[in-house]
Every structure is written in structure tokens, then in C-alpha cells.
Design an enzyme around this catalytic site. Sequence first.
Site, PDB file in Angstrom:
ATOM      1  N   SER A 194      -4.829  21.869  22.652  1.00  0.00           N
ATOM      2  CA  SER A 194      -6.242  21.948  22.308  1.00  0.00           C
ATOM      3  C   SER A 194      -7.075  21.351  23.443  1.00  0.00           C
ATOM      4  CB  SER A 194      -6.490  21.258  20.961  1.00  0.00           C
ATOM      5  OG  SER A 194      -7.740  21.621  20.413  1.00  0.00           O
ATOM      6  N   GLU A 322      -4.739  30.690  15.008  1.00  0.00           N
ATOM      7  CA  GLU A 322      -5.422  29.485  15.485  1.00  0.00           C
ATOM      8  C   GLU A 322      -6.518  29.017  14.521  1.00  0.00           C
ATOM      9  OE1 GLU A 322      -4.873  27.525  17.967  1.00  0.00           O
ATOM     10  OE2 GLU A 322      -3.762  28.603  19.515  1.00  0.00           O
ATOM     11  N   HIS A 418      -3.528  26.359  14.253  1.00  0.00           N
ATOM     12  CA  HIS A 418      -3.815  25.413  15.324  1.00  0.00           C
ATOM     13  C   HIS A 418      -3.193  24.054  15.010  1.00  0.00           C
ATOM     14  CE1 HIS A 418      -6.118  24.074  18.778  1.00  0.00           C
ATOM     15  NE2 HIS A 418      -6.577  23.033  18.096  1.00  0.00           N
TER      16      HIS A 418
END
Length: 512
Positions: A194, A322, A418
Site C-alpha cells: 500500500s 483491492e 487489500h
Amino acid sequence: MTPAASEPAGSAPEVRTAAGTLRGCVEKGLAVFRGIPFAEPPVDQLRFAAPQPVTAWDGVRTAVAYGPPPPQAGHFGMDALSRNAVGADWLTVNVWSPEPYPGAGLPVMVWIPGGAYSIGMSCLPEYDGARLAREGGVVVVTLNYRVGIEGFAHIDGAPDNRGLLDQVAALEWVRDNIRAFGGDPDQVTVFGQSAGAGSVATLPAMPRAAGLFRRAIAQSVPGTFFSPALAADIAAACAAELGLRPTVADLATVAPNRLPTAGDAITAKSASFAERWGPIAHRSIPFSPVVDGDVLPDTPWQALARGAGRGIDILVGHTRDEQRLLTALDGMLGQVTEEQAETALRVFAPGPDGVRRYRDGFPDAGPDELYELVCSDWLFRMPSLHLATAQVTGGGRAHLYELTWSAPGMGGVFGACHGLDVPLVFGNLERGQPAALIGESPSPAAEELSARMRTAWTAFATHGDPGWAPYDAEQRLTHLFDTRPAVTAYPEETSRLIWQDHSIPVLPLIGR
């Protein structure tokens, strides 16, 4: 912060660094050192300054407890962790080594935590490097860097991208000291997820980071890079929450642990700034690296396409779903309206015909799926894919992957979301908040997948080959991490075609 249980002090390892001697501890056969300062605390006269070299110490410094985290935003309760920490030694590293002596020459893996450039600390249990170091035969280093206003706000009188400069200072510490811990300073791999992946992608574009690492692993690269004008406008809004100007003189009067509340206030009402800030206002992203022409001359995609990564091997990828977790955190999972999907398409789809191309490309998709697809593509999936493309265009080598294994935890509603890759890569399947995605009792399938990812990551760090062929523009080979692994052409073909003629731009200030 408290260290994990260690063996008796008599077996405590000692290492001599450039600044002084450290005494760590032994945990399950590993030498572990925590809370090692790599720069002076960035407070008082050093507030909002570039990191400065740490002052040497006499005698032996105990290094068994994590250093205090930098001030944090309120996401996931991180603000409480930073408020309750003691001291201002935010800029520290931690080391796990299976062979802690000069000459061991082990590959080094340096982890940069993520957290939307607003949160991030190395002391979280999901980032414990023990299993990766022990089973992979590598030295693992994790680090802290300044986040939020302290690290990324555009402040008059201060350098931009202070958080990135902290990361460079930590890598300089690795270069100068890691040999004493058994590491090879010429075999350094940076890896992150990230915002950590955004940082990893940014480092090859930073002149100050040249020569500090050989390989890079970027897990879910966010595509948000700000122009100075946009960053300045956001900083002014944050400072105004406190009745101040965005200057060093004004903001230095605010206690560090109070400052994130201004950022949180702007995050909460960022949609009201949509006509000025554009897409990032719809995603509540007030902080990102600033393409300032100095610390960061270009975006990673521009720099790599021009050859900045030619001497660096890159492993990059993303998860399939995600956006799913982020939608759930917004309370919208399964509840996206047609109007919300249309707004997301209008804001995030590329080009004047982007909305039509998503609807034509995914004719059976309802509002939830369209919302998830375009948000996933804009923020993480296409920036990650385009990073591999830029690296190859510039004459470098890249390997591409996608995590397609669906998380079984919490009823299995999050898919390959994610953050799912973090516990899998570190092997910490029962520790930390992301472990909830795995489930209360990790299945044999989860353990096997984690082992495969750790093997690929440490093999890449060791000799630059994760176990599948490099990416190229013709075959677009991609390793799919799932219960049954496979190597195929990049699977998100419809999204790839929608985005293939569009760059990942510097985000401008669009209104005043």
C-alpha cells in the site's frame, strides 16, 4: 512498547554500529534488535526538518523494545498507540538476523509499512520479521518514518516528502551498519505494501536513494502523487482546522500528537473539497508523495520509463479485489447504489469515454461490481500494472503477480482484498489485525500459500528470481497466487485495455 519474550540476558547478542554498541536478545534462534535509532528525534529545532544523523553514544545501548511510533491518524486505533507511547525516538529500525556476525553476507529485506501515508508503525505484530528471517535465511529490517502532516504535508519552510527522506536515512543506516548484523549491504531489497509499496516505487525515482538497494518488491502500489499546488492547498486546509497557517513557525507550536487530529478532520470532510482536489477528495486521501522537482523530480512511472530502474530488479503486483475491504470499512459492502457507481465511474475511469468503456467491458456488472472495479483499478491495480510496464519500457526487469486467493475469515466476504498479502508474506497468520482475514485457525491451504509467497519473496531478494518468468509487453506473464498457483497472461484484461493508453498522472489542484 514491550519486546517479545526473550532468552536470558547472558545469551544476549551485542553488535557494534557506527553510533555505538547495541545489546539485543535471542528469540527462537534469531538475534533480534529493536528500537535502533537511525536519525535524531525530529522534534524541537528539528521539527519538520530532513532527518539528521543520530548522535553516537558511549557504553552499550539496550535494543530489545520497539521505539515509539510517530504520531498517527485515527484509523484502526493507531492514534491511541502513538499517544500512549513514551519518547520522541520515532525514527528507529528493528533487525532480525539468523547469523548476526560480520561476514555472514545474508540478503537483506527492508520493510516499509503502509497506511495511506497517514498511519504506519513497525511495532505492529503483523510485521514481526522472525518467520521470514528464520525460514528464508535473510536479515529482515523494519522501520518507522514520519506520516501525515509530520511526514507528507507541504509546509512552508520545510522540505517536502520528509517521510520519504526518513526512509532514505534508514536505508543509509542499513548500508553503513547491516554487515555487523550478518547482512550484505550490496544485496538489499526494499519491500512494502500500500503506501509502503508507493514508497518502494518512489525510491528508484529519488536521486538521494541511488545505490542504496538492489531490488524492490511493491505490493499494491497506490497511484496518488500530488503536485505542489495540490499539496499546499491540502496543508492550508489542515492548518486552518487549528486556526494556523501551514508554516513551520505556526505548526511547530502544536504538540506532535495533536497534529493528526487536523488531518483526521480534513479526511472526514474531504468530499466537500472535491471541486478543488478532484479524485483524492472522493477517496479521502489527504497525504501522498509530492512531485516537488527536488526530493522527487518525477512520478515512479515517468522515472522508470526513462530508465531509472534499469539496475534494479522489481517484483510488483496487487490483489484481485483491492477495493472490497475499503468498501466494507465505508459501510457500503453490498449497498452501492447505481448513483454511487455512476459517480465513481465518472470520477475515476480514464478519459472521456471511460464510463462507457467500463459499462461495455463489464456488461453484466451491477453497481457494487462496477464500483469495486473502477476504484480498485484507479487506486491500486492499474498503478501496479503500469509500474511493471514502465520498468520494462525503461530497459529494466520486472516480475508481476496477482493474489487471487479469497480470504476465508469473517465469512469469506472480502475476497482477495487489500492487505491480505501482508500476513501471507510475513507468515504471521494468527497475529495482528490483518490475521482476521485469514480466520481464527489458519487452514492448511493458508499455510501453504503463505509458504509459497515467502519462498518467492526471499528467493527474489536472494538472486532476483521469484520463480516465474519476467514480465514483458507481449506475453504479460503474471503469477497468480491461489490454492492452485498458475502463470498466465495478465488476467484483468478488460481493465488493462481500458487503461492502456492512459498514464498515471501527477494529481493537480483543479480549482481555487
